[in-house]
Design a protein around this motif. Structure first.
Motif, PDB file in Angstrom:
ATOM      1  N   ALA C 203      22.205 -23.508  28.911  1.00  0.00           N
ATOM      2  CA  ALA C 203      23.641 -23.772  29.033  1.00  0.00           C
ATOM      3  C   ALA C 203      24.319 -23.743  27.668  1.00  0.00           C
ATOM      4  O   ALA C 203      25.468 -23.318  27.519  1.00  0.00           O
ATOM      5  N   THR C 204      23.557 -24.183  26.657  1.00  0.00           N
ATOM      6  CA  THR C 204      24.114 -24.222  25.307  1.00  0.00           C
ATOM      7  C   THR C 204      24.120 -22.839  24.664  1.00  0.00           C
ATOM      8  O   THR C 204      25.098 -22.406  24.062  1.00  0.00           O
ATOM      9  N   GLU C 205      22.986 -22.139  24.825  1.00  0.00           N
ATOM     10  CA  GLU C 205      22.843 -20.884  24.087  1.00  0.00           C
ATOM     11  C   GLU C 205      23.346 -19.673  24.869  1.00  0.00           C
ATOM     12  O   GLU C 205      23.558 -18.611  24.279  1.00  0.00           O
ATOM     13  N   ALA C 206      23.460 -19.796  26.191  1.00  0.00           N
ATOM     14  CA  ALA C 206      23.949 -18.652  26.970  1.00  0.00           C
ATOM     15  C   ALA C 206      24.980 -19.131  27.985  1.00  0.00           C
ATOM     16  O   ALA C 206      24.825 -18.956  29.179  1.00  0.00           O
ATOM     17  N   PRO C 207      26.093 -19.711  27.482  1.00  0.00           N
ATOM     18  CA  PRO C 207      27.090 -20.268  28.394  1.00  0.00           C
ATOM     19  C   PRO C 207      27.886 -19.157  29.090  1.00  0.00           C
ATOM     20  O   PRO C 207      27.933 -18.031  28.597  1.00  0.00           O
ATOM     21  N   VAL C 208      28.469 -19.489  30.211  1.00  0.00           N
ATOM     22  CA  VAL C 208      29.292 -18.517  30.930  1.00  0.00           C
ATOM     23  C   VAL C 208      30.255 -19.289  31.834  1.00  0.00           C
ATOM     24  O   VAL C 208      29.922 -20.377  32.317  1.00  0.00           O
TER      25      VAL C 208
END
Lengths: 430, 430, 430, 430
Positions: C203-208
């Motif tokens: 969630a932190t490194e690949a948010p969308v």
């Protein structure tokens, strides 16, 4: 290519692993084996193999052969089989199937039978008895000789090799007395004729005034016909054998087994009532079955019961594949003929005289093993014969198979036998 | 209290529902029934019951009885059984078990046998044949009379009631020819003696020069002994019956069935080679098996084969519980004795003369049904005899049961029979 | 004393022999063994043993241990087990049961987990995962150390022996990613926490931007909860896992298997329709299942589908007990992340960054095996990895087990796996 | 054409006969039937039919339909089905298959669901729940209306007939609370949405300070997600449901069943330790399971346990196909909410308020049956509800199925249920 094996079936999946043929997978392919007979040096061989790291899966003596093949250094592969068999002592008629070869081996003494036949399409067939060849329309060609190894493959046909030949074969006389089907030719002789002559000899040497001759079916029938013919007395079906029997033995309890014996043999009152009866059986082992048969016949109204046995008294246990009880349990080892007669309760009793048997076999006489009648063993058993759970195959009515059928069964003694389906199942072993 | 039933077993779970005893649960308790025989008005009764709303679970004629019980208004409960049976036509020896009663019923003609015995503890036993009583040490007391209903319970013991009695019983002669075990007493006569006399009559009325008399086992053995005794010619075991057979028939293919026949009968060459052979069988149905037996004997070296049949020619199909093929398929309905002889390939052929059979039965002769020999039916079958899948029980080698054993089996024709395990399984029906 | 083993069950009795525990009978008693992991020198050892005469009964690598015990000269008996294990290379957590001892062994690298617990009655228990201890109310005591042998018997309690210890353990990271149940503690860490953090990292490194977070059940659920919590977006049950699934795989045909996948995962339209969906799975193997899941979600009305994978890309095949396909079949070995995204058909795709994973493991990081992510193997596999019939365990929908569950199964690769009943069956191996 | 039925499987072959579909053979062809629901006049109908001579094979209420068809005089055949159904009272959604027709019937009150769908090839499909249509790619078309009979055949397609329509349907509210899969649309409403709203209502009307929301899987999950979303508290997997469970219930002994419960639900310590936990379940029946769940959560370290139930208290037994225990056994019938809280051992307890449930259903509210919450029965049960051996399906841990899954099972109460394989098995009945 295929091999098969007929034996007493064992109850429960745990014993399924003891069912032959056995198959082993080697680096170079698989080998299957079926074995008729009994090895006398099994325990010694097994101990040696286990010391070397072999893991045994069964309690059958046959498995040692598979391990001996595994440790053999012989080449090509089928020579490993020869190499393995040379280490065996005792009775073994064996057939092997490899990826491309059928191999048949008979021990140097030729204790157990093994014959070769051929079908019209050229297929080579091995069997314990010639009656198996008849069934599949194969023509009997010859016996596998004692000590001979026959290798069959597509390329070279049938090749004969030699194990250690022995000057004098020692073929099991009990094949003619009880095991083989009467329509077989065993060790070159007609079984039907042998039994008919046994009956004739009894009529000559132990005659008795009587009204009717009956048999203990099925194994006593041919001798009874011989007796009746010689004595000039009518043969009748005084005891009827039921076909339900085998199944009864699946039931474990004594009560049901007693009922099983009743089911097995039914007396025909019209034949027996008020008559002087000669009843012919093939052998006496423990004597308990014979005593029950005599009682059955008397209860059906017989005035006199004269028992005639188409074999000499059995005084020694067999170490070569016939599952006899230990010597102490054999009634003829403990009692005189007169004592046996009294125990059985018949009015007279006679056995086939041993010397008459030998005389009848004439020049072949030396080629037979009579250890069970004489106590003289051609190959000394080095290992103690241990009484095992499975060793209940005797002539007593309290065992799952009783000597109404002679009480003898073929097959390796080392197997844990728990029940047997049908007495004829083990008549033709390979 | 218990009832049982022996019949040809059927293959596949779908047919399991046709296995007797049948049980039905009613408001007032459950009833089980086992039935020996065949109803001739089954289709009429079933149609009537289905119109009323009954749902049938099987294709067996026996099930109509359970529905007739369900719709009966009679009281108390066991009178419903009587009420139901009064509507039946044809052959029925039946035993019922209710919550507290055992009920045995025999149809007014007494087509099929039914006997009562008693154990030493007082227990009452019903069975088709007396041999079943012997096995459980029950004493034969008497027949259940034609048209009689016997009700057994703890309180009142055995009570006798009457259905519609008939002036003249019509007992199945085929019980003496083939069905019953030789040690049974059926319709008051010893089966062993009947068959022995059949053989004696054949030796007297159709003599032939011969060296040996043999039987088609097992059903031809006693007649063959009678023939041999009368003719003064030795009886020998020329054909040996294998005990493996039944199982073979589980295999569906023709090829395996042919092998099955071979397994079933093995010739003994030593007995037959070069001989003039009389072979005795109990009956001929389609004739195909007989022809194969003659071939088997000739291939074993017989110089001449003379066939003697211990029953008259069969020309009519049975509607009372013997599973004969339709009249057109019966060889004696289509050919003369000489034509049959030629078809079978034997050197001479003779049947038991019908009038000799009747003369031998003497004053009892009128009490037997001979419909299969005469075509005169005591109870006219109102319904067409339909050829069904299951009706392959004949004397041909191409059916699952062949007339090596006479080709006859007991049991309701309406049952879909798919295989049979052992010919003797249906010898004792209830 | 008892041992057990959970593995993919195999179809057909012929493969039954490969089912653990294996038992061997020696001269001095029987030994049973259950094995989690995979040996890399199995073929070499088997060839050596067969040259010496050992006969193999299975195609499982575990059997070599039994033969190594048989040929060991060590005394007393349990030292033979140590002697045998010292010859093994690769991954093995094993439990042995002898006549009087329980022996647990873990390989020097500690590839696969093995824990010891104790019940209140003092009974010692070994298991792959702590969740198995919970079930039987045993208290977790400690891990069996890499290279440690624990011998338990009545007399001496628990004794610790050493195999060849290794300076640095190499524990399987995949236990935390897929294998272990979330309520287990594996290698000293909570599996639930690991997976929750994996989701948070994603969630932190690949948010969308999205409306709902869903999981591929069951193995993706905890990571999805972590993602949803960190992202502040509601988690919903967008895919429902059916409990019928395993059974479907018994059916062999492709058509039925396709139906099986449909049965396995059902979309909830109300949750997905018109939404921007993040779907979290544990790993991608071949990529075919992922593509079907994306299609399933889109067909249920999702506007956007963003896939988040709670592990780094898998580029190397495992030799230590995880049944990965060969490197060529791994989608991450052949494609870039963008190519995979396109193949799968989702709107965005992100994997757990390898360095984030290592950073999260902190000081423990060196103690894990990452061979499947890095291609660096702690123990070089000397033998070629052969593709076998049984190796169909992958992430494709066309295999009997697909990566809806991550596509990974534990267990010796050498086993002929023919079907698997339920994906959770192999979660707890010993 | 085919029909099927999913129900709790029964142990032992004796009960196999109670497994649906039932098939009956009539004069004019066979009919198969599968039934979801329960008849309230079964005993009366059975007594009437037995008086007329019908013989029953099962103890299932469904069998009366087959007999009513048999006695019907209506023509053509499918009108017999209508004729039969008009005599039934209670709950019945049924499908019939005849030789050429598929017939679907729903009782006038529409207690149990029944939907119609169509495949792209035109095939018409009936099912209890829409999720079954999704699996076979059939499109949901409409509900079978209460009191409607749909007849499908090749010639005329789908025809609609009317039974006795009722002004107001009484659909089972428990389908939305527990039975249906969340991805189904039942009675025109999304089950997932209903449950999510139930959870939201609980969060609004029974709020509590807490750290984590967990569900009793699987039936409590959606309501828990609704609660967590509304309350703004993270949802976590605090209890993990094992997939081994069903099988455990095959084992009969209490000891093994207790172990089964342990296997079924495993707490995740990391989620629960030191936390204030809200646990959401779908219903409480006897209360014993709930008390064990609370203990499980507390033993895993929870500081507080607050139970929220997504249905009103159950005070009445169901007569329309939900297998509830008798009223006396229902904990809400005997205790106040506070007493139940104390019995269960949780820190707070709240049920879904009955009026909130009705308010949420809005204008549809009158179309539902709430008898289990209100004690007001739309169709009065005329027959006493007898407690039978099979009626152990409750929420106690001592029954083969416990209310971890809500404790409710569909299906005819009259069936002797002895075990159940998997709780989801009965989710989709026809």
């Amino acid at each position: 290519m295929a091999i098969g094996h007929v034996r007493y079936s064992t109850a429960g999946s745990s014993m399924l692993k003891n069912v032959q043929p056995f198959v082993a997978g080697y680096r170079f392919g698989s080998v299957g084996v079926a074995h008729n007979g009994n090895l006398v040096n099994y325990r010694t061989l097994r101990a040696m193999l286990e010391d070397n790291g072999s893991i045994f899966n069964t309690s059958s003596d046959t498995e040692v052969v598979l391990h001996l093949i595994a440790i053999s250094k012989a080449r090509p592969f089928f020579l490993r089989i020869v190499d393995a068999c040379e280490k065996l002592e005792g009775a073994y008629s064996m057939v092997f199937v490899t990826e491309d070869k059928l191999v048949a081996v008979r021990d140097p003494y030729g204790f157990r039978p093994l014959v070769m036949g051929r079908r019209t399409n050229g297929a080579v067939v091995f069997a314990s008895e010639t009656c198996a060849l008849d069934l599949i329309e194969a023509t009997y060609e010859r016996e596998v000789n004692p000590g001979e190894v026959l290798v069959v493959d597509k390329k070279d046909g049938v090749q004969s090799l030699c194990l250690l030949p022995h000057p004098e074969p020692k073929q099991c006389i009990f094949e003619h007395i009880y095991f083989a089907l009467p329509n077989s030719v065993v060790f070159g002789r007609s079984v039907y004729e042998s039994r008919h002559v046994f009956g004739e000899i009894l009529a000559t040497e132990a005659p008795v005034d009587c009204d009717v001759v009956i048999a203990v079916p099925d194994s006593g029938v041919v001798a009874a016909l011989g007796y009746a013919a010689k004595a000039g007395v009518p043969f009748q079906q005084g005891l009827i054998r039921s076909h339900y029997v085998g199944r009864t033995f699946i039931e474990p309890s004594q009560k049901i087994r007693d009922f099983g014996v009743k089911l097995k043999l039914s007396p025909v009152r019209g034949v027996l009532d008020g008559k002087r009866v000669v009843v012919v059986d093939d052998s006496i082992v423990r004597g308990t079955t014979s005593s029950k048969i005599v009682r059955l016949i008397k209860e059906a109204g017989a005035k006199e019961v004269h028992m005639r046995i188409a074999s000499p008294p059995i005084i020694g246990s067999c170490y070569y594949g016939v599952d006899t009880p230990s010597a102490e349990e054999l009634i003829s080892n403990r009692m005189s003929v007169e004592e046996i007669r009294e125990f059985i309760g018949c009015d007279s009793l006679a056995f086939l005289p041993f010397d008459s048997l030998q005389k009848m076999l004439a020049s072949d006489s030396q080629k037979f093993c009579y250890a069970c009648f004489s106590g003289k063993y051609p190959v000394m058993p080095k290992e103690v014969k241990v009484k095992k759970v499975g060793d209940f195959l005797d002539d007593g009515l309290n065992g799952p198979m009783d000597s109404i059928d002679g009480g003898w069964v073929r097959g390796p003694k080392n197997i844990d036998v728990e029940k047997e389906i049908d007495p004829l199942y083990q008549q033709s072993k390979i």
